[in-house]
Write an enzyme that holds these catalytic residues in place. Structure first.
Site, PDB file in Angstrom:
ATOM      1  N   HIS A  60      17.656  -6.967 -25.890  1.00  0.00           N
ATOM      2  CA  HIS A  60      16.264  -6.478 -25.923  1.00  0.00           C
ATOM      3  C   HIS A  60      15.404  -7.299 -26.886  1.00  0.00           C
ATOM      4  O   HIS A  60      14.506  -6.762 -27.551  1.00  0.00           O
ATOM      5  CB  HIS A  60      16.200  -4.990 -26.308  1.00  0.00           C
ATOM      6  CG  HIS A  60      16.902  -4.081 -25.343  1.00  0.00           C
ATOM      7  ND1 HIS A  60      16.252  -3.461 -24.308  1.00  0.00           N
ATOM      8  CD2 HIS A  60      18.199  -3.695 -25.248  1.00  0.00           C
ATOM      9  CE1 HIS A  60      17.118  -2.713 -23.627  1.00  0.00           C
ATOM     10  NE2 HIS A  60      18.300  -2.855 -24.172  1.00  0.00           N
ATOM     11  N   ASN A 133      16.050   3.352 -21.105  1.00  0.00           N
ATOM     12  CA  ASN A 133      15.843   2.227 -20.190  1.00  0.00           C
ATOM     13  C   ASN A 133      15.048   2.701 -18.977  1.00  0.00           C
ATOM     14  O   ASN A 133      14.807   3.896 -18.813  1.00  0.00           O
ATOM     15  CB  ASN A 133      17.190   1.689 -19.697  1.00  0.00           C
ATOM     16  CG  ASN A 133      17.867   0.769 -20.705  1.00  0.00           C
ATOM     17  OD1 ASN A 133      17.224   0.216 -21.602  1.00  0.00           O
ATOM     18  ND2 ASN A 133      19.168   0.604 -20.553  1.00  0.00           N
ATOM     19  N   TYR A 347      22.945   1.069 -33.975  1.00  0.00           N
ATOM     20  CA  TYR A 347      21.544   0.691 -34.198  1.00  0.00           C
ATOM     21  C   TYR A 347      21.208   0.590 -35.679  1.00  0.00           C
ATOM     22  O   TYR A 347      20.522  -0.342 -36.105  1.00  0.00           O
ATOM     23  CB  TYR A 347      20.605   1.669 -33.486  1.00  0.00           C
ATOM     24  CG  TYR A 347      20.645   1.493 -31.981  1.00  0.00           C
ATOM     25  CD1 TYR A 347      21.797   1.802 -31.268  1.00  0.00           C
ATOM     26  CD2 TYR A 347      19.557   1.004 -31.274  1.00  0.00           C
ATOM     27  CE1 TYR A 347      21.865   1.642 -29.899  1.00  0.00           C
ATOM     28  CE2 TYR A 347      19.606   0.838 -29.899  1.00  0.00           C
ATOM     29  CZ  TYR A 347      20.761   1.166 -29.218  1.00  0.00           C
ATOM     30  OH  TYR A 347      20.822   0.996 -27.866  1.00  0.00           O
TER      31      TYR A 347
HETATM   32 FE1  HDD Z   1      21.016  -0.485 -26.894  1.00  0.00          FE
HETATM   33  C1  HDD Z   1      18.639  -2.251 -28.522  1.00  0.00           C
HETATM   34  C2  HDD Z   1      18.602   0.867 -24.837  1.00  0.00           C
HETATM   35  C3  HDD Z   1      23.464   0.989 -25.003  1.00  0.00           C
HETATM   36  C4  HDD Z   1      23.321  -1.498 -29.119  1.00  0.00           C
HETATM   37  N1  HDD Z   1      19.014  -0.663 -26.708  1.00  0.00           N
HETATM   38  C5  HDD Z   1      18.206  -1.442 -27.489  1.00  0.00           C
HETATM   39  C6  HDD Z   1      16.848  -1.282 -27.091  1.00  0.00           C
HETATM   40  C7  HDD Z   1      16.833  -0.412 -26.047  1.00  0.00           C
HETATM   41  C8  HDD Z   1      18.201  -0.017 -25.804  1.00  0.00           C
HETATM   42  C9  HDD Z   1      15.617   0.068 -25.272  1.00  0.00           C
HETATM   43  C10 HDD Z   1      15.651  -2.001 -27.700  1.00  0.00           C
HETATM   44  C11 HDD Z   1      15.017  -1.183 -28.782  1.00  0.00           C
HETATM   45  C12 HDD Z   1      13.802  -1.920 -29.308  1.00  0.00           C
HETATM   46  O1  HDD Z   1      12.836  -2.070 -28.538  1.00  0.00           O
HETATM   47  O2  HDD Z   1      13.846  -2.345 -30.449  1.00  0.00           O
HETATM   48  N2  HDD Z   1      21.035   0.633 -25.206  1.00  0.00           N
HETATM   49  C13 HDD Z   1      19.941   1.169 -24.579  1.00  0.00           C
HETATM   50  C14 HDD Z   1      20.375   2.117 -23.592  1.00  0.00           C
HETATM   51  C15 HDD Z   1      21.744   2.139 -23.628  1.00  0.00           C
HETATM   52  C16 HDD Z   1      22.154   1.217 -24.654  1.00  0.00           C
HETATM   53  C17 HDD Z   1      19.455   2.938 -22.698  1.00  0.00           C
HETATM   54  C18 HDD Z   1      22.706   2.953 -22.819  1.00  0.00           C
HETATM   55  C19 HDD Z   1      22.426   4.078 -22.282  1.00  0.00           C
HETATM   56  N3  HDD Z   1      23.028  -0.327 -27.017  1.00  0.00           N
HETATM   57  C20 HDD Z   1      23.849   0.366 -26.160  1.00  0.00           C
HETATM   58  C21 HDD Z   1      25.198   0.388 -26.687  1.00  0.00           C
HETATM   59  C22 HDD Z   1      25.168  -0.306 -27.874  1.00  0.00           C
HETATM   60  C23 HDD Z   1      23.790  -0.753 -28.058  1.00  0.00           C
HETATM   61  C24 HDD Z   1      26.391   1.058 -26.029  1.00  0.00           C
HETATM   62  C25 HDD Z   1      26.259  -0.610 -28.847  1.00  0.00           C
HETATM   63  C26 HDD Z   1      27.361   0.058 -28.965  1.00  0.00           C
HETATM   64  N4  HDD Z   1      21.005  -1.748 -28.478  1.00  0.00           N
HETATM   65  C27 HDD Z   1      22.070  -1.971 -29.287  1.00  0.00           C
HETATM   66  C28 HDD Z   1      21.722  -2.834 -30.492  1.00  0.00           C
HETATM   67  C29 HDD Z   1      20.196  -3.025 -30.317  1.00  0.00           C
HETATM   68  C30 HDD Z   1      19.910  -2.324 -29.009  1.00  0.00           C
HETATM   69  C31 HDD Z   1      22.548  -4.051 -30.654  1.00  0.00           C
HETATM   70  C32 HDD Z   1      19.651  -4.441 -30.417  1.00  0.00           C
HETATM   71  C33 HDD Z   1      18.443  -4.353 -31.280  1.00  0.00           C
HETATM   72  C34 HDD Z   1      18.429  -3.008 -31.787  1.00  0.00           C
HETATM   73  O3  HDD Z   1      19.507  -2.330 -31.319  1.00  0.00           O
HETATM   74  O4  HDD Z   1      17.604  -2.522 -32.523  1.00  0.00           O
HETATM   75  O5  HDD Z   1      22.048  -2.158 -31.664  1.00  0.00           O
END
Ligand code: HDD
Length: 678
Positions: A60, A133, A347
């Protein structure tokens, strides 16, 4: 930052407040000599510049944000005690960040990809982050697999490409070995993954959450966001061309809509599932690869979100905003979904490295709007100057104003009874990977089904390893044999080559859910859409006026395009200023187009490739095209076969005639005459 005024004038200063006399020249030993290390002003400026970028999000990374507010329709006290959902008069500030998943921060806006839909509600009880999402299900069931699916979709590590694309071997290698991803794959290959506008995407909390009343009654909920102007997508060929014509297509569209006062709006709703009802569903509520069809449990709309202010600074706000699914408020709770449980850790951890330490909550976009106080101290980037000698509790010497626990109103975890062995195992209730993939595919209209088949054929054609394609054909057989056959044909392969996949649970035919189709729900409106009108020297002024009035009536935006940016003189001698020159505004940037060529200009237009392509593409992208009688020659040069989506602008009321047709949206019945699947 404070403006520095000396003698009433604003001044540039260093970060230490020293007024700067010369911001053009570095300090040198002689006018043609080398730079001096002594130049602390240059060094401070360049050092700051060198550190301007922070680590981008691992997923993202490409995002666009906006400020706004949420307001409930009525009290939802019967299902939740969440303070921001109690009173229809209560307005809660929000910051929203939309994103693509796979590409880097500088990647294009329109790859085939899932869109992130993250909302921060600054409630009076603390921040609530709904990090969802635009697709209601996910690729995997357990957070343990998240780094794998992300590594598979990101650019391949040895070659550093492809950027922002799932059409490559590593992604499909992983997917073809991960049956639980099949439902999400159907969505990711559908038109949902190439949205027309961020203003037109639906949003989903994906996981099952809890709503808890003041009396402690807990129910399961699924969150939904619904855009009030409806959902729409572009067609794939358009997405490919938009990515070149305007890589910022979605970011610009969101920004411009807010600037012109056309504020994007979504309704927030929940599907509410009584605890006892969960057992009646034909899948496990804790499995994030499953959805509940609206036809089974309807959505209860709770209120409306309006985005009415663009960020003041992209970096300070959109880049530094930090969402965490663990940011929750009283009245809302988690379920044991193993993907959600993993996210509750991930997160916070990611913000620590991205934003440089544990004080990221003090960055203005992240700071709660309600008071917050505790005994956490110091740390990198500490902005508060905490006073007093006590940074602990209990204490008998702390002042009465020191923060204390809040047993009455504080957050309490719902006391769900948990028992079980420590075990690494997937629940058997998560094992049906194909029934809902089939449900989604079969609930689509024919054009949508064709697009899924085309997307699969496109993506798999980019996978050079035949065995991966053969395995995917095996999965498609379990989803829908006609889809399998169509994709095999489009790839020039035989279904006989498919790898036989043994489903852990045989797919079932579930009742279809027409509400999953975007085309079936098309609101047939021009509101929030954009029309492009191509004008030339001598354009008929009255037709132009009639069109502008008709579009304005429909609340559509209009942009004028001319062969040259200097504009044109209309038939009545008036000067018409335009927004774009033809070469800078291909028709892919508009939802519907009109060619208002005059007799004297048409000869030049017909000889101009950009003009011919303008029309050819609009027709190929199934758009409604209006044209003046003089523009007929251009329509012919573009090979347009007139149909009910090509509107000759003659006679009385050309504006009304045109918008009546344009409101109906794309002409899907034109598609099979223009394009085969693949
Ligand atoms: Fe995630 C970012 C949505 C599963 C780990 N995720 C991130 C963002 C969105 C989602 C919208 C961007 C937020 C922003 O605009 O800053 N992610 C989801 C959805 C998931 C999902 C709807 C499943 C239903 N994500 C998911 C899992 C993990 C992560 C299973 C880790 C175990 N996601 C992250 C992250 C991010 C992220 C690496 C990257 C940047 C951030 O968090 O802030 O931690």
């Amino acid at each position: 930052m404070h403006q520095v005024a000396v003698d009433g004038e604003p001044h540039l200063t260093t970060n230490q407040g020293l007024p700067i006399a010369d911001n053009q020249n570095s300090l040198k030993a002689g006018v043609r000599g080398p730079l001096l290390l002594e130049d602390f002003i240059l060094r401070e400026k360049i050092t700051h510049f060198d550190h301007e970028r922070i680590p981008e999000r691992i997923v993202h990374a490409r995002g666009s944000g906006a400020h706004g507010y949420f307001q409930p329709y009525e009290s939802a006290a019967d299902i939740t005690s969440a303070g921001f959902l109690q009173d229809p008069k209560k307005i809660t500030e929000v910051f929203v960040r939309f994103s693509t998943v796979a590409g880097g921060a500088g990647s294009v806006d329109l790859p085939r990809d899932v869109r992130g839909f993250a909302v921060k509600f600054y409630t009076e009880e603390g921040n609530f982050d709904l990090v969802g999402n635009n697709i209601p299900v996910f690729f995997i069931q357990d957070a343990m697999k998240f780094p794998d699916v992300v590594h598979a979709v990101k650019m391949e590590p040895d070659r550093g490409f492809p950027q922002a694309a799932s059409a490559h071997a590593t992604f499909w290698d992983f997917i073809s070995l991960t049956p639980e991803s099949m439902h999400m794959i159907m969505w990711a290959m559908s038109d949902r993954a190439i949205p027309r506008s961020l203003r037109m995407i639906e949003g989903f909390g994906v996981h099952t959450f809890r709503f808890i009343t003041a009396k402690g009654v807990s129910r399961f909920v699924k969150f939904h966001w619904r855009p009030t102007i409806g959902s729409a997508a572009v067609v794939w060929d358009e997405a490919v061309k938009i990515s070149g014509a305007d890589p910022d297509f979605h970011r610009r569209d969101l920004w411009e809509a807010i600037e012109r006062g056309d504020f994007p709006e979504w309704e927030l709703g929940v599907q509410v599932i009584e605890e006892g009802q969960a057992a009646d569903l034909d899948f496990d509520l804790l499995d994030p690869t499953k959805l509940i069809p609206e036809e089974i449990i309807p959505i209860r709309m709770l209120g409306k979100m309006v985005l009415n202010r663009n960020p003041d600074n992209h970096f300070a706000e959109t880049e530094q905003v930090a969402y965490c699914p663990s940011h929750i408020v009283p009245g809302i709770g988690f379920s044991d979904d193993p993907l959600l449980q993993g996210r509750l850790f991930s997160y916070l951890d990611t913000q620590l490295s991205r934003l440089g330490g544990p004080n990221f909550h003090q960055i203005p976009v992240n700071a709660p709007r309600c008071p917050f106080a505790n005994n956490q101290r110091d740390g990198l980037r500490q902005m508060h100057v905490h006073k007093g000698r006590v940074a602990y509790e209990p204490s008998q010497i702390s002042p009465p104003s020191a923060p204390r626990e809040c047993p009455m109103h504080g957050f309490r975890t719902h006391p769900e009874a948990e028992t079980g062995e420590k075990i690494r195992k997937r629940s058997d209730t998560f094992a049906d990977h194909y029934s809902q993939a089939r449900l989604f595919y079969r609930s689509m209209t024919v054009p949508e089904q064709n697009h899924i088949a085309s997307a699969l054929a496109f993506e798999l054609a980019k996978v050079e390893i035949v065995g991966i394609r053969q395995r995917m054909l095996g999965h498609l057989a379990l989803i829908d044999p006609v889809l399998q056959q169509t994709v095999a044909d489009a790839l020039g392969m035989s279904v006989k080559e498919s790898v036989k996949i043994q489903a852990a649970v045989a797919p079932r035919d579930l009742a279809l859910s027409p509400s999953l189709s975007m085309i079936a729900k098309d609101p047939q409106t021009l509101k929030g859409r954009k029309a492009g009108i191509l004008v030339t020297e001598g354009t008929d002024a009255s037709t132009l006026q009639a069109l502008l009035a008709a579009f304005s009536n429909e609340k559509a935006a209009v942009e004028l395009i001319a062969p040259k940016i200097g504009g044109v003189t209309a038939s009545n001698g008036s000067a018409i200023a335009v927004h774009h020159s033809l070469s800078g505004a291909p028709s892919v940037l508009f939802d519907t187009v009109v060619i208002l060529a005059s007799e004297k200009a048409i000869g030049d237009l017909v000889r101009e490739a950009a003009a011919v392509n303008w029309v050819r593409d609009a027709f190929g992208h199934l758009k409604v095209i209006g044209y003046s009688p003089e523009a007929t020659a251009l329509m012919e040069a573009a090979g347009v076969e007139p149909d009910d989506g090509t509107v000759l602008l003659a006679g009385a009321n050309p504006g009304k005639t045109f918008v009546r047709s344009a409101k109906q949206g794309r002409r899907w019945d034109r598609e099979p005459t223009l394009r085969s699947i693949g």
